[in-house]
Design a protein around this motif. Structure first.
Motif, PDB file in Angstrom:
ATOM      1  N   ASN A   1       0.808  -1.229   0.000  1.00 37.84           N
ATOM      2  CA  ASN A   1       0.000   0.000   0.000  1.00 37.84           C
ATOM      3  C   ASN A   1       0.840   1.276   0.000  1.00 37.84           C
ATOM      4  O   ASN A   1       0.336   2.349   0.332  1.00 37.84           O
ATOM      5  N   GLY A   2       2.119   1.150  -0.370  1.00 32.51           N
ATOM      6  CA  GLY A   2       2.981   2.333  -0.441  1.00 32.51           C
ATOM      7  C   GLY A   2       3.229   2.984   0.897  1.00 32.51           C
ATOM      8  O   GLY A   2       3.479   4.196   0.980  1.00 32.51           O
ATOM      9  N   GLN A   3       3.215   2.174   1.976  1.00 32.72           N
ATOM     10  CA  GLN A   3       3.332   2.734   3.321  1.00 32.72           C
ATOM     11  C   GLN A   3       4.721   3.301   3.625  1.00 32.72           C
ATOM     12  O   GLN A   3       4.862   4.153   4.507  1.00 32.72           O
ATOM     13  N   ILE A   4       5.738   2.854   2.911  1.00 31.50           N
ATOM     14  CA  ILE A   4       7.077   3.419   3.090  1.00 31.50           C
ATOM     15  C   ILE A   4       7.200   4.629   2.182  1.00 31.50           C
ATOM     16  O   ILE A   4       7.267   4.510   0.957  1.00 31.50           O
ATOM     17  N   GLN A   5       7.244   5.818   2.790  1.00 29.33           N
ATOM     18  CA  GLN A   5       7.236   7.074   2.039  1.00 29.33           C
ATOM     19  C   GLN A   5       8.569   7.811   2.070  1.00 29.33           C
ATOM     20  O   GLN A   5       8.785   8.742   1.296  1.00 29.33           O
ATOM     21  N   SER A   6       9.474   7.397   2.970  1.00 30.22           N
ATOM     22  CA  SER A   6      10.742   8.114   3.123  1.00 30.22           C
ATOM     23  C   SER A   6      11.797   7.187   3.709  1.00 30.22           C
ATOM     24  O   SER A   6      11.486   6.080   4.185  1.00 30.22           O
ATOM     25  N   ILE A   7      13.034   7.644   3.717  1.00 33.98           N
ATOM     26  CA  ILE A   7      14.125   6.894   4.329  1.00 33.98           C
ATOM     27  C   ILE A   7      13.849   6.680   5.812  1.00 33.98           C
ATOM     28  O   ILE A   7      14.127   5.618   6.368  1.00 33.98           O
ATOM     29  N   GLU A   8      13.290   7.682   6.456  1.00 34.43           N
ATOM     30  CA  GLU A   8      12.985   7.580   7.882  1.00 34.43           C
ATOM     31  C   GLU A   8      12.030   6.428   8.162  1.00 34.43           C
ATOM     32  O   GLU A   8      12.121   5.758   9.207  1.00 34.43           O
ATOM     33  N   ASP A   9      11.120   6.184   7.238  1.00 33.26           N
ATOM     34  CA  ASP A   9      10.151   5.092   7.416  1.00 33.26           C
ATOM     35  C   ASP A   9      10.814   3.719   7.372  1.00 33.26           C
ATOM     36  O   ASP A   9      10.217   2.717   7.809  1.00 33.26           O
ATOM     37  N   LEU A  10      12.031   3.667   6.840  1.00 30.21           N
ATOM     38  CA  LEU A  10      12.740   2.393   6.732  1.00 30.21           C
ATOM     39  C   LEU A  10      13.549   2.058   7.986  1.00 30.21           C
ATOM     40  O   LEU A  10      14.033   0.935   8.116  1.00 30.21           O
ATOM     41  N   LYS A  11      13.700   3.017   8.872  1.00 29.35           N
ATOM     42  CA  LYS A  11      14.477   2.774  10.093  1.00 29.35           C
ATOM     43  C   LYS A  11      13.778   1.706  10.931  1.00 29.35           C
ATOM     44  O   LYS A  11      12.578   1.780  11.205  1.00 29.35           O
ATOM     45  N   GLY A  12      14.533   0.677  11.294  1.00 27.10           N
ATOM     46  CA  GLY A  12      13.979  -0.427  12.067  1.00 27.10           C
ATOM     47  C   GLY A  12      13.219  -1.434  11.245  1.00 27.10           C
ATOM     48  O   GLY A  12      12.638  -2.387  11.775  1.00 27.10           O
ATOM     49  N   LYS A  13      13.219  -1.247   9.920  1.00 28.35           N
ATOM     50  CA  LYS A  13      12.513  -2.150   8.996  1.00 28.35           C
ATOM     51  C   LYS A  13      13.519  -2.978   8.191  1.00 28.35           C
ATOM     52  O   LYS A  13      14.716  -2.687   8.161  1.00 28.35           O
ATOM     53  N   LYS A  14      13.011  -4.004   7.504  1.00 28.45           N
ATOM     54  CA  LYS A  14      13.836  -4.826   6.622  1.00 28.45           C
ATOM     55  C   LYS A  14      13.590  -4.413   5.180  1.00 28.45           C
ATOM     56  O   LYS A  14      12.448  -4.404   4.725  1.00 28.45           O
ATOM     57  N   LEU A  15      14.678  -4.095   4.474  1.00 32.72           N
ATOM     58  CA  LEU A  15      14.581  -3.665   3.087  1.00 32.72           C
ATOM     59  C   LEU A  15      15.165  -4.740   2.173  1.00 32.72           C
ATOM     60  O   LEU A  15      16.323  -5.136   2.325  1.00 32.72           O
ATOM     61  N   ILE A  16      14.382  -5.183   1.224  1.00 31.69           N
ATOM     62  CA  ILE A  16      14.820  -6.212   0.279  1.00 31.69           C
ATOM     63  C   ILE A  16      15.530  -5.564  -0.909  1.00 31.69           C
ATOM     64  O   ILE A  16      15.040  -4.583  -1.482  1.00 31.69           O
ATOM     65  N   VAL A  17      16.693  -6.111  -1.282  1.00 28.90           N
ATOM     66  CA  VAL A  17      17.438  -5.650  -2.469  1.00 28.90           C
ATOM     67  C   VAL A  17      18.013  -6.861  -3.186  1.00 28.90           C
ATOM     68  O   VAL A  17      18.091  -7.953  -2.623  1.00 28.90           O
ATOM     69  N   ASN A  18      18.414  -6.656  -4.417  1.00 28.17           N
ATOM     70  CA  ASN A  18      19.141  -7.685  -5.163  1.00 28.17           C
ATOM     71  C   ASN A  18      20.637  -7.463  -5.019  1.00 28.17           C
ATOM     72  O   ASN A  18      21.110  -6.324  -5.086  1.00 28.17           O
ATOM     73  N   LYS A  19      21.364  -8.539  -4.832  1.00 28.14           N
ATOM     74  CA  LYS A  19      22.820  -8.448  -4.693  1.00 28.14           C
ATOM     75  C   LYS A  19      23.450  -7.829  -5.941  1.00 28.14           C
ATOM     76  O   LYS A  19      23.085  -8.188  -7.061  1.00 28.14           O
ATOM     77  N   GLY A  20      24.376  -6.913  -5.737  1.00 27.86           N
ATOM     78  CA  GLY A  20      25.128  -6.348  -6.854  1.00 27.86           C
ATOM     79  C   GLY A  20      24.394  -5.281  -7.634  1.00 27.86           C
ATOM     80  O   GLY A  20      24.869  -4.854  -8.676  1.00 27.86           O
TER      81      GLY A  20
ATOM     82  N   PHE B   1       0.341  -3.313  -3.698  1.00 24.87           N
ATOM     83  CA  PHE B   1       1.612  -2.645  -3.422  1.00 24.87           C
ATOM     84  C   PHE B   1       1.677  -1.345  -4.213  1.00 24.87           C
ATOM     85  O   PHE B   1       1.045  -1.216  -5.274  1.00 24.87           O
ATOM     86  N   ALA B   2       2.444  -0.398  -3.708  1.00 24.15           N
ATOM     87  CA  ALA B   2       2.597   0.885  -4.399  1.00 24.15           C
ATOM     88  C   ALA B   2       3.993   1.434  -4.152  1.00 24.15           C
ATOM     89  O   ALA B   2       4.652   1.094  -3.161  1.00 24.15           O
ATOM     90  N   VAL B   3       4.421   2.287  -5.070  1.00 20.99           N
ATOM     91  CA  VAL B   3       5.749   2.902  -4.960  1.00 20.99           C
ATOM     92  C   VAL B   3       5.612   4.171  -4.118  1.00 20.99           C
ATOM     93  O   VAL B   3       5.105   5.186  -4.582  1.00 20.99           O
ATOM     94  N   GLY B   4       6.071   4.084  -2.883  1.00 20.46           N
ATOM     95  CA  GLY B   4       5.983   5.226  -1.980  1.00 20.46           C
ATOM     96  C   GLY B   4       7.128   6.199  -2.145  1.00 20.46           C
ATOM     97  O   GLY B   4       6.995   7.393  -1.880  1.00 20.46           O
ATOM     98  N   ILE B   5       8.295   5.700  -2.573  1.00 26.79           N
ATOM     99  CA  ILE B   5       9.456   6.559  -2.876  1.00 26.79           C
ATOM    100  C   ILE B   5       9.753   6.362  -4.359  1.00 26.79           C
ATOM    101  O   ILE B   5      10.243   5.315  -4.768  1.00 26.79           O
TER     102      ILE B   5
END
Length: 294
Positions: free
Chosen positions: A157-176, A230-234
């Motif tokens: 639902n695009g709940q992550i709107q800023s870097i601050e919203d990611l503090k204490g959260k788990k962020l998924i990325v692809n290696k490299g 899901f939505a793109v919040g940033i």
């Protein structure tokens, strides 16, 4: 006394003889060693560098690395065929270089394996949505870029709107990926959950193994459109980068040919045509100028 003098004369003659013989032998050995050394230098002389462009022409096939799981840029369709924006450009590259778009061999790569595939010679060119960065420029050569990109973050639902919203959260990325590099270097306090494949990463987001996912904004926009929960919040994070083909470091002739080819595809409208066919249904016609480099 006379016997003693005779003995001394004979001894001196013997010493002189062996001394002369020994010096002659030393000169011979030195010459042999010098000759052997010269032969070793000759054997170890480096071979002339190969011309990758000519090798491709002789082979009659160009090997291009693409993604298998990053629609709409590179993916395998339901019929098992390579498809997507990067794939369409790759087929045209093969046609312009070798006279037939079928003379391309697609090698499926992961984000973290793109550089190694070039360095090892498994591919001639990488067309796997490869973002140009200073770190990568140290190990591969990038051709003329054809697309612009930045980072984006998608979440339920695009709940992550800023870097601050990611503090204490788990962020998924692809290696490299650039997302991996960006957060590792700039936000080391954010916990990263890393995966090799795009399919794995997005499935992990759906399964709740992470609170958000960071990737190229073009990719997360496309994925969110297919997944309405899901939505793109940033939508734009960090500096805007460019996407370009890449070749092995030092492949001058191939690089120059690719530079000219990308410029031709842009100036003759081919890149725009492929955008309209593949990307416009997702991003819209109005986004063409903000995505493509014309």
């Amino acid at each position: 006394m006379r016997k003693l003098l005779s003995f001394l004369m004979i001894s001196c003659l013997g010493i002189l003889f062996f001394a002369c013989g020994g010096n002659e032998g030393n000169r011979s050995n030195s010459q042999d060693k010098a000759a052997d050394s010269q032969q070793e230098v000759t054997k170890e002389a480096p071979k002339e560098a190969t011309n990758a462009l000519e090798e491709i022409k002789k082979r009659g096939e160009i090997k291009i690395g693409v993604f298998s799981d990053k629609p709409p840029f590179g993916f395998v369709d339901k019929n098992g065929q390579n498809d997507g924006f990067d794939v369409a450009l790759s087929r045209q590259i093969a046609k312009d270089l070798l006279g037939d778009e079928s003379k391309v061999k697609f090698e499926l790569v992961e984000a973290a394996s793109r550089v190694e595939f070039l360095k090892s010679g498994k591919v001639d060119v990488i067309m796997a949505n490869f973002t140009k960065t200073p770190q990568r420029e140290e190990v591969v050569d990038f051709a003329t870029p054809y697309m612009k990109v930045a980072l984006g973050v998608v979440s339920p639902n695009g709940q992550i709107q800023s870097i601050e919203d990611l503090k204490g959260k788990k962020l998924i990325v692809n290696k490299g990926t650039t997302a991996d590099f960006y957060f590792t270097q700039n936000h080391a306090d954010i916990e990263l959950v890393k995966y090799d494949q795009n399919t794995e990463a997005f499935l992990a987001l759906k399964d709740g193994r992470g609170d958000a996912l960071a990737h190229d904004n073009l990719l997360v926009f496309a994925w969110a459109k297919e997944n309405p929960d899901f939505a793109v919040g940033i939508s734009k994070l960090g500096e805007e980068d460019v996407i370009a083909p890449a070749v092995k470091k030092g492949e001058k002739e191939l690089l120059e040919w690719l530079n000219a080819e990308i410029q031709t595809l842009n100036s003759e409208g081919f890149t725009k045509e492929v955008y309209e066919q593949i990307l416009a249904p997702i991003y819209g016609e109005e986004q063409l100028s903000s995505i493509l480099i014309q």
